[in-house]
Scaffold this motif. Structure first.
Motif, PDB file in Angstrom:
ATOM      1  N   ASP A 290     -14.558  -1.268  -8.642  1.00  0.00           N
ATOM      2  CA  ASP A 290     -14.668  -0.137  -7.717  1.00  0.00           C
ATOM      3  C   ASP A 290     -14.389  -0.584  -6.288  1.00  0.00           C
ATOM      4  O   ASP A 290     -13.691   0.104  -5.518  1.00  0.00           O
ATOM      5  N   LEU A 291     -14.911  -1.767  -5.915  1.00  0.00           N
ATOM      6  CA  LEU A 291     -14.696  -2.278  -4.568  1.00  0.00           C
ATOM      7  C   LEU A 291     -13.271  -2.801  -4.378  1.00  0.00           C
ATOM      8  O   LEU A 291     -12.687  -2.663  -3.300  1.00  0.00           O
ATOM      9  N   VAL A 292     -12.706  -3.390  -5.419  1.00  0.00           N
ATOM     10  CA  VAL A 292     -11.301  -3.799  -5.369  1.00  0.00           C
ATOM     11  C   VAL A 292     -10.421  -2.575  -5.137  1.00  0.00           C
ATOM     12  O   VAL A 292      -9.508  -2.575  -4.307  1.00  0.00           O
ATOM     13  N   ALA A 293     -10.704  -1.496  -5.875  1.00  0.00           N
ATOM     14  CA  ALA A 293      -9.920  -0.266  -5.748  1.00  0.00           C
ATOM     15  C   ALA A 293     -10.090   0.381  -4.377  1.00  0.00           C
ATOM     16  O   ALA A 293      -9.216   1.113  -3.912  1.00  0.00           O
ATOM     17  N   ALA A 294     -11.212   0.093  -3.707  1.00  0.00           N
ATOM     18  CA  ALA A 294     -11.442   0.619  -2.361  1.00  0.00           C
ATOM     19  C   ALA A 294     -10.726  -0.197  -1.291  1.00  0.00           C
ATOM     20  O   ALA A 294     -10.778   0.130  -0.107  1.00  0.00           O
ATOM     21  N   GLY A 295     -10.059  -1.275  -1.705  1.00  0.00           N
ATOM     22  CA  GLY A 295      -9.275  -2.069  -0.760  1.00  0.00           C
ATOM     23  C   GLY A 295      -9.986  -3.268  -0.189  1.00  0.00           C
ATOM     24  O   GLY A 295      -9.487  -3.889   0.743  1.00  0.00           O
ATOM     25  N   LEU A 296     -11.156  -3.626  -0.747  1.00  0.00           N
ATOM     26  CA  LEU A 296     -11.894  -4.767  -0.212  1.00  0.00           C
ATOM     27  C   LEU A 296     -11.335  -6.082  -0.750  1.00  0.00           C
ATOM     28  O   LEU A 296     -10.891  -6.151  -1.897  1.00  0.00           O
ATOM     29  N   SER A 297     -11.367  -7.112   0.067  1.00  0.00           N
ATOM     30  CA  SER A 297     -10.960  -8.448  -0.352  1.00  0.00           C
ATOM     31  C   SER A 297     -12.101  -9.092  -1.130  1.00  0.00           C
ATOM     32  O   SER A 297     -13.238  -8.596  -1.140  1.00  0.00           O
ATOM     33  N   ASN A 298     -11.822 -10.232  -1.767  1.00  0.00           N
ATOM     34  CA  ASN A 298     -12.872 -10.938  -2.505  1.00  0.00           C
ATOM     35  C   ASN A 298     -14.031 -11.328  -1.589  1.00  0.00           C
ATOM     36  O   ASN A 298     -15.195 -11.239  -1.969  1.00  0.00           O
ATOM     37  N   GLY A 299     -13.711 -11.759  -0.385  1.00  0.00           N
ATOM     38  CA  GLY A 299     -14.762 -12.142   0.550  1.00  0.00           C
ATOM     39  C   GLY A 299     -15.644 -10.963   0.927  1.00  0.00           C
ATOM     40  O   GLY A 299     -16.867 -11.088   1.032  1.00  0.00           O
TER      41      GLY A 299
ATOM     42  N   SER B  10     -21.317 -15.144  -4.576  1.00  0.00           N
ATOM     43  CA  SER B  10     -20.387 -16.138  -4.041  1.00  0.00           C
ATOM     44  C   SER B  10     -18.965 -15.654  -4.292  1.00  0.00           C
ATOM     45  O   SER B  10     -18.713 -14.857  -5.202  1.00  0.00           O
ATOM     46  N   GLN B  11     -18.020 -16.153  -3.484  1.00  0.00           N
ATOM     47  CA  GLN B  11     -16.628 -15.755  -3.690  1.00  0.00           C
ATOM     48  C   GLN B  11     -16.113 -16.249  -5.035  1.00  0.00           C
ATOM     49  O   GLN B  11     -15.289 -15.592  -5.675  1.00  0.00           O
ATOM     50  N   LYS B  12     -16.606 -17.401  -5.486  1.00  0.00           N
ATOM     51  CA  LYS B  12     -16.194 -17.906  -6.794  1.00  0.00           C
ATOM     52  C   LYS B  12     -16.623 -16.947  -7.891  1.00  0.00           C
ATOM     53  O   LYS B  12     -15.850 -16.664  -8.820  1.00  0.00           O
ATOM     54  N   THR B  13     -17.847 -16.430  -7.803  1.00  0.00           N
ATOM     55  CA  THR B  13     -18.323 -15.473  -8.794  1.00  0.00           C
ATOM     56  C   THR B  13     -17.471 -14.211  -8.777  1.00  0.00           C
ATOM     57  O   THR B  13     -17.111 -13.671  -9.830  1.00  0.00           O
ATOM     58  N   VAL B  14     -17.134 -13.747  -7.585  1.00  0.00           N
ATOM     59  CA  VAL B  14     -16.290 -12.553  -7.478  1.00  0.00           C
ATOM     60  C   VAL B  14     -14.923 -12.806  -8.104  1.00  0.00           C
ATOM     61  O   VAL B  14     -14.398 -11.963  -8.842  1.00  0.00           O
ATOM     62  N   ARG B  15     -14.343 -13.979  -7.827  1.00  0.00           N
ATOM     63  CA  ARG B  15     -13.043 -14.311  -8.423  1.00  0.00           C
ATOM     64  C   ARG B  15     -13.132 -14.289  -9.943  1.00  0.00           C
ATOM     65  O   ARG B  15     -12.215 -13.806 -10.626  1.00  0.00           O
ATOM     66  N   ASN B  16     -14.225 -14.814 -10.485  1.00  0.00           N
ATOM     67  CA  ASN B  16     -14.402 -14.816 -11.939  1.00  0.00           C
ATOM     68  C   ASN B  16     -14.496 -13.393 -12.477  1.00  0.00           C
ATOM     69  O   ASN B  16     -13.924 -13.076 -13.526  1.00  0.00           O
TER      70      ASN B  16
ATOM     71  N   MET C 150       1.534 -13.985   4.945  1.00  0.00           N
ATOM     72  CA  MET C 150       1.918 -14.251   3.562  1.00  0.00           C
ATOM     73  C   MET C 150       1.161 -13.356   2.598  1.00  0.00           C
ATOM     74  O   MET C 150       1.526 -13.230   1.440  1.00  0.00           O
ATOM     75  N   SER C 151       0.082 -12.717   3.056  1.00  0.00           N
ATOM     76  CA  SER C 151      -0.856 -12.031   2.166  1.00  0.00           C
ATOM     77  C   SER C 151      -0.435 -10.609   1.838  1.00  0.00           C
ATOM     78  O   SER C 151      -0.132  -9.823   2.722  1.00  0.00           O
ATOM     79  N   GLU C 152      -0.439 -10.273   0.533  1.00  0.00           N
ATOM     80  CA  GLU C 152      -0.246  -8.905   0.098  1.00  0.00           C
ATOM     81  C   GLU C 152      -1.561  -8.304  -0.392  1.00  0.00           C
ATOM     82  O   GLU C 152      -1.570  -7.229  -0.985  1.00  0.00           O
ATOM     83  N   GLU C 153      -2.670  -9.008  -0.143  1.00  0.00           N
ATOM     84  CA  GLU C 153      -3.961  -8.529  -0.640  1.00  0.00           C
ATOM     85  C   GLU C 153      -4.352  -7.259   0.096  1.00  0.00           C
ATOM     86  O   GLU C 153      -4.287  -7.170   1.311  1.00  0.00           O
ATOM     87  N   ASP C 154      -4.764  -6.249  -0.683  1.00  0.00           N
ATOM     88  CA  ASP C 154      -5.033  -4.934  -0.108  1.00  0.00           C
ATOM     89  C   ASP C 154      -6.096  -4.977   0.982  1.00  0.00           C
ATOM     90  O   ASP C 154      -6.016  -4.264   1.968  1.00  0.00           O
TER      91      ASP C 154
ATOM     92  N   THR D  38      -6.633  -7.267   3.152  1.00  0.00           N
ATOM     93  CA  THR D  38      -6.013  -7.721   4.396  1.00  0.00           C
ATOM     94  C   THR D  38      -5.215  -6.603   5.052  1.00  0.00           C
ATOM     95  O   THR D  38      -5.269  -6.411   6.265  1.00  0.00           O
ATOM     96  N   ILE D  39      -4.472  -5.851   4.259  1.00  0.00           N
ATOM     97  CA  ILE D  39      -3.675  -4.747   4.788  1.00  0.00           C
ATOM     98  C   ILE D  39      -4.554  -3.757   5.532  1.00  0.00           C
ATOM     99  O   ILE D  39      -4.298  -3.387   6.683  1.00  0.00           O
ATOM    100  N   PHE D  40      -5.637  -3.336   4.892  1.00  0.00           N
ATOM    101  CA  PHE D  40      -6.467  -2.295   5.484  1.00  0.00           C
ATOM    102  C   PHE D  40      -7.349  -2.830   6.599  1.00  0.00           C
ATOM    103  O   PHE D  40      -7.681  -2.096   7.532  1.00  0.00           O
ATOM    104  N   ASP D  41      -7.703  -4.109   6.546  1.00  0.00           N
ATOM    105  CA  ASP D  41      -8.410  -4.723   7.675  1.00  0.00           C
ATOM    106  C   ASP D  41      -7.523  -4.700   8.914  1.00  0.00           C
ATOM    107  O   ASP D  41      -7.982  -4.434  10.026  1.00  0.00           O
ATOM    108  N   ALA D  42      -6.227  -4.999   8.730  1.00  0.00           N
ATOM    109  CA  ALA D  42      -5.286  -4.989   9.853  1.00  0.00           C
ATOM    110  C   ALA D  42      -5.147  -3.583  10.429  1.00  0.00           C
ATOM    111  O   ALA D  42      -5.121  -3.396  11.646  1.00  0.00           O
ATOM    112  N   LEU D  43      -5.067  -2.588   9.563  1.00  0.00           N
ATOM    113  CA  LEU D  43      -4.963  -1.209  10.020  1.00  0.00           C
ATOM    114  C   LEU D  43      -6.201  -0.790  10.794  1.00  0.00           C
ATOM    115  O   LEU D  43      -6.119  -0.168  11.857  1.00  0.00           O
ATOM    116  N   ARG D  44      -7.369  -1.142  10.251  1.00  0.00           N
ATOM    117  CA  ARG D  44      -8.612  -0.775  10.919  1.00  0.00           C
ATOM    118  C   ARG D  44      -8.739  -1.469  12.277  1.00  0.00           C
ATOM    119  O   ARG D  44      -9.354  -0.938  13.201  1.00  0.00           O
TER     120      ARG D  44
END
Length: 218
Positions: free
Chosen positions: A165-174, A183-189, A88-92, A94-100
């Motif tokens: 910068d990390l979002v643009a590099a394809g990293l997930s919030n986690g 914390s993931q909550k802080t990152v989401r904020n 279900m995920s379109e998060e970048d 996840t995409i690149f984790d699957a490729l790696r």
């Protein structure tokens, strides 16, 4: 197709209704044979060894061992198997984790049945396939990024720049949380604040704008 052996497929998903329904759909297709089903990542690893499928259709979000780690373990032991990630995920991230991890196909669960079948047969034949939207985003991720002369997006704080910068590099919030010891909550904020300040409609738009500004090399 006469005389051609059907593609043996292992279906992995922790939701029984989707798993069994998807397996039933594949069973109705001449080119495909369902080699088995699994409900967890650990079970997928075991079934891949026992059933020797040509292709594993792999869910990502599962309790315990997730689909990314299961993909990694399956391909480490059986590199000849093709993995199509169906999620279900379109998060970048996840995409690149699957490729790696070695997946050679990535489709969303909303994909049409014929698109899924094409993906399975393509991957079984040694090819690589992604949905149109995901292929576009992968191309954007790999596109050359221009050099910039100053700090982009001056409205952002130093921490928000780090997060973007990390979002643009394809990293997930986690992954960002682990990288920055937050914390993931802080990152989401922080991500929410970045989207608001950039007036970006969603994460994908923020990634495009950040990469156009030369960010995302982390």
């Amino acid at each position: 197709m006469t005389g051609k052996r059907p593609v043996r497929v292992l279906v992995v998903d922790d939701h029984p209704v989707f798993r069994e329904g998807f397996a039933a759909l594949l069973s109705s297709i001449d080119e495909v044979e369902v080699a088995g089903t699994a409900s967890t990542g650990a079970e997928a690893v075991e079934q891949a060894a026992e059933r020797e499928p040509d292709v594993v259709v792999m869910d990502v979000q599962m309790p315990g061992m997730d689909g990314i780690e299961a993909t990694r373990r399956i391909l480490r032991a059986h590199p000849e198997i093709g993995v199509v990630v169906l999620t279900m995920s379109e998060e970048d991230g996840t995409i690149f984790d699957a490729l790696r991890a070695g997946a050679r196909g990535y489709l969303l669960k909303g994909a049409e049945p014929d698109e899924v079948v094409r993906a399975i047969t393509t991957v079984a034949g040694g090819g690589v396939v992604f949905g149109a939207v995901l292929a576009s985003r992968i191309a954007d991720f790999l596109a050359p990024r221009p050099e910039t002369g100053g700090t982009p997006f001056p409205a952002l704080t130093a921490r928000e720049h780090e997060v973007l910068d990390l979002v643009a590099a394809g990293l997930s919030n986690g992954q960002i949380a682990a990288r920055l010891f937050l914390s993931q909550k802080t990152v989401r904020n922080h991500v929410h604040a970045v989207l608001t300040k950039l007036q970006a409609a969603d994460r994908a738009e923020a990634i495009i704008r950040a990469r156009d500004a030369g960010m995302g090399r982390a």
